[in-house]
Design a protein around this motif. Sequence first.
Motif, mmCIF file in Angstrom:
data_model
loop_
_atom_site.group_PDB
_atom_site.id
_atom_site.type_symbol
_atom_site.label_atom_id
_atom_site.label_comp_id
_atom_site.label_asym_id
_atom_site.label_seq_id
_atom_site.Cartn_x
_atom_site.Cartn_y
_atom_site.Cartn_z
ATOM 1 N N PRO A 145 0.847 -1.199 0.000
ATOM 2 C CA PRO A 145 0.000 0.000 0.000
ATOM 3 C C PRO A 145 0.879 1.244 0.000
ATOM 4 C CG PRO A 145 -0.700 -1.573 1.693
ATOM 5 C CD PRO A 145 0.646 -2.025 1.206
ATOM 6 N N ALA A 193 0.955 4.922 -6.372
ATOM 7 C CA ALA A 193 -0.046 3.864 -6.515
ATOM 8 C C ALA A 193 -0.229 3.522 -7.989
ATOM 9 C CB ALA A 193 -1.365 4.311 -5.905
ATOM 10 N N THR A 249 -0.162 -0.197 -4.400
ATOM 11 C CA THR A 249 -1.607 -0.046 -4.450
ATOM 12 C C THR A 249 -2.029 1.180 -3.651
ATOM 13 O OG1 THR A 249 -1.882 -1.469 -2.519
ATOM 14 C CG2 THR A 249 -1.952 -2.530 -4.676
ATOM 15 N N GLU A 250 -3.267 1.600 -3.838
ATOM 16 C CA GLU A 250 -3.809 2.700 -3.039
ATOM 17 C C GLU A 250 -3.944 2.266 -1.584
ATOM 18 O OE1 GLU A 250 -4.371 5.686 -3.980
ATOM 19 O OE2 GLU A 250 -4.690 5.669 -6.147
ATOM 20 N N GLY A 251 -3.995 3.234 -0.702
ATOM 21 C CA GLY A 251 -4.296 2.952 0.688
ATOM 22 C C GLY A 251 -3.094 2.952 1.596
#
Length: 274
Positions: free
Chosen positions: A104, A250, A269-271
């Motif tokens: 993330p 991301a 990834t996002e987050g």
Amino acid sequence: MNETNGPAAASPSDIAAAVERLAGAAASGVPCAPVRDLIGRDDLAAAYAVQAALAAARLAGGARVTGRKIGLTSEAVQRQLGVDQPDLGVLFEDMAYADGDAIPVGRILQPRAEAEIAFVLGADLDDGPLDAPQVRAAIEYAVAALEICGSRIAGWDISFGDTVADNASTGAYVLGTERRTLGEFDPVDVVMSMSIGGAEVSTGTGAACLGDPIEAVVWLARMARDLGEPLRAGQVVLSGALGPMRPVAAGDIVTATLSGLGTVTVRFTEGAAA
């Protein structure tokens, strides 16, 4: 303390304030101002005292050390920061990722990726001359690696003291799967290419890492012993970048190819961290 390097050493209260500032940034996810106003630009003792205090807090919270990283192995980066030596940081278990994993992007503040050789030790490096033959004998195997550097300091506005205090700007690391002994390849001859989204963004060789990645580990072994925390069997050593680091975001897929060691890949990834 004056930001320019003056004769006065950082006080215990200065060191405590630097620890608080960096810990606050890590906890909040909001980068902070540099800490050189508190500990100076190149006061090694103060900077490593801050790093040690932050590491001790992590250990007290249940974290486990998995190894060390070497930073500032490039002559160009050393010139940029006005220093003449590398630095070191501590690797923790929650920083480790496997080849092909997703990270993330919010897990690491201001992430930047670089390709390296990672060594796994088969013996302690706590006694003796800690020279190249001893270091070579202690290395069980090597793998291709990506280090995802991160800075708790806003805009990567760092001096030598800032990055040392901030655990050598450590974020995460990713290890490849092709294990090679030093009888199967020579680290100094490794040729590296790193790509993001299929486009080559960084190249380099083993010789770019202090002239030879083994010499980088020699430096680390001696420095770690001097600091009272020698390298131990089973630990991972990230030996330093073979080429320039690059920002990641991301959606990015980062792959490094190291001759003799294969490839290692990670995607972002996002987050935030789970």
